[in-house]
Enzyme design. Structure first.
Site, PDB file in Angstrom:
ATOM      1  N   ASP A  15       0.866  -1.173   0.000  1.00 29.92           N
ATOM      2  CA  ASP A  15       0.000   0.000   0.000  1.00 29.92           C
ATOM      3  C   ASP A  15       0.908   1.229   0.000  1.00 29.92           C
ATOM      4  OD1 ASP A  15      -2.431   1.647   0.536  1.00 29.92           O
ATOM      5  OD2 ASP A  15      -1.430   1.956   2.464  1.00 29.92           O
ATOM      6  N   ASP A  17      -0.258   5.211   0.570  1.00 34.78           N
ATOM      7  CA  ASP A  17      -0.596   6.237   1.560  1.00 34.78           C
ATOM      8  C   ASP A  17      -0.646   5.638   2.959  1.00 34.78           C
ATOM      9  OD1 ASP A  17      -1.006   8.512  -0.187  1.00 34.78           O
ATOM     10  OD2 ASP A  17      -2.806   7.501  -0.895  1.00 34.78           O
ATOM     11  N   ASP A 213      -1.495  -0.290   6.130  1.00 31.94           N
ATOM     12  CA  ASP A 213      -1.741   0.356   7.416  1.00 31.94           C
ATOM     13  C   ASP A 213      -3.214   0.388   7.795  1.00 31.94           C
ATOM     14  OD1 ASP A 213      -2.076   2.373   5.225  1.00 31.94           O
ATOM     15  OD2 ASP A 213      -2.694   3.632   6.911  1.00 31.94           O
TER      16      ASP A 213
END
Length: 331
Positions: A15, A17, A213
């Site tokens: 991922d 961001d 995250d």
């Protein structure tokens, strides 16, 4: 020498961001960790739900931050959304685009005709993140969807991590259209499979690892796609979210940052940990022992998830455990 988490996988899906960067800043440790993956000759795919930029721009942004990245290493939800529509619609079909010019380019690249008005009689609507999306854009999409157009959302991230903090994501705009149309979109990005499946296929991989995250996109996507996952605490979700995560949003591994890829898998696996005891006692989840905070969190999660649903407050049985719970934000 003990094998590392990376040794068990033939591609790493990162991922972006909140995992690799926040806006214009690399997350601490990301540069060294990703470079080491490249040095081991393990393919990487940067898998982003952000549909506002083309793959080349994402690669250029990463390169500008110091990470060598090629466009073919980037998989975006805009690409996934366009591919989903291309599989369902005849060539040349009109698709109303709610999003950036690059999303419209992805629609055109798969042989469909991007339009911006309901008067153009689109047979589908595709919606992706754009800071320029306004009421007028949503109004056109609303009319098209209510007239029967197929609706594909590139992703449903409600927020977008930046160096300034959390800002509205595409999911916030999707929610507005959902309220206005009483319809549900087909989602192409995480946590649904199209984006992750395309990224794995592009690498010719058989044993992927998803790293992210967010529980509701990165980790849920990995669970949906049947692949193991590593959650890092550098973005949206933190210890309190992880402990309360329902089945389907639970990672296999947990670490502070991406450097965990190069440590033994046993060190990051969510399981009982040496030095810590987590038990259900008197209607609470009780921690005792000594060691580092993340090991304690892994032990707490393993015991909490095994206990099933229902409220279960966390408490410390000794002074060291109390300090760790404060450090984790679980006090």
């Amino acid at each position: 020498m003990s094998s590392t988490l990376l040794d068990d996988h033939d591609v790493v899906l990162f991922d972006l961001d909140g995992t690799v960067y926040r806006g214009g800043e690399l997350v601490a440790g990301a540069l060294e960790a990703v470079r080491s993956v490249h040095e081991r000759a393990v393919p990487v795919r940067y898998v982003t739900n952000n549909a506002s930029k083309p793959a080349r721009a994402v690669a250029d942004h990463l390169t500008g931050l110091g990470l060598a990245a090629a466009p073919e290493e980037v998989s975006t939800s805009a690409q996934a959304g366009a591919s989903v529509l291309a599989a369902e619609l005849p060539a040349g079909a009109a698709v109303l685009v709610v999003g950036s010019a690059s999303l419209a380019d992805e629609v055109a690249a798969v042989g469909l005709a991007p339009v911006r008005r309901a008067a153009d009689e689109p047979v589908a609507v595709v919606q992706g993140h754009s800071t320029g999306t306004g009421w007028a854009d949503l109004a056109e999409a609303c009319l098209a969807i209510r007239a029967g157009a197929r609706w594909v959302a590139c992703n449903e991230d409600r927020t977008l991590p930046t160096e300034r903090g959390l800002l509205p994501g595409n999911g916030a705009m999707v929610a507005a259209l959902r309220a206005a149309t009483d319809r549900e979109p087909l989602v192409a990005g995480k946590p649904e499979r199209p984006l992750l499946d395309a990224a794995v296929a592009s690498a010719g991989a058989r044993s992927p690892l998803m790293v992210g995250d967010r529980l509701d996109t990165d980790i849920a996507g990995a669970v949906t796609a049947g692949m193991p996952s590593l959650m890092v605490l550098t973005g949206v979700h933190q210890a309190v979210d992880l402990l309360a995560a329902p089945e389907g949003l639970r990672p296999d591994h947990l670490a502070a940052d991406l450097s965990a890829l190069h440590r033994p898998a046993a060190e990051t696996r969510i399981a009982a940990a040496a030095g810590w005891a987590a038990r259900v006692e008197g209607g609470a989840l009780e921690l005792s022992g000594d060691g580092d905070a993340l090991s304690a969190l892994r032990a707490l999660c393993a015991r909490r998830w095994a206990a099933g649903s229902g409220p279960l407050p966390v408490r410390a049985a000794d002074e060291r455990a109390g300090a760790v719970l404060v450090e984790l934000g679980l006090s």
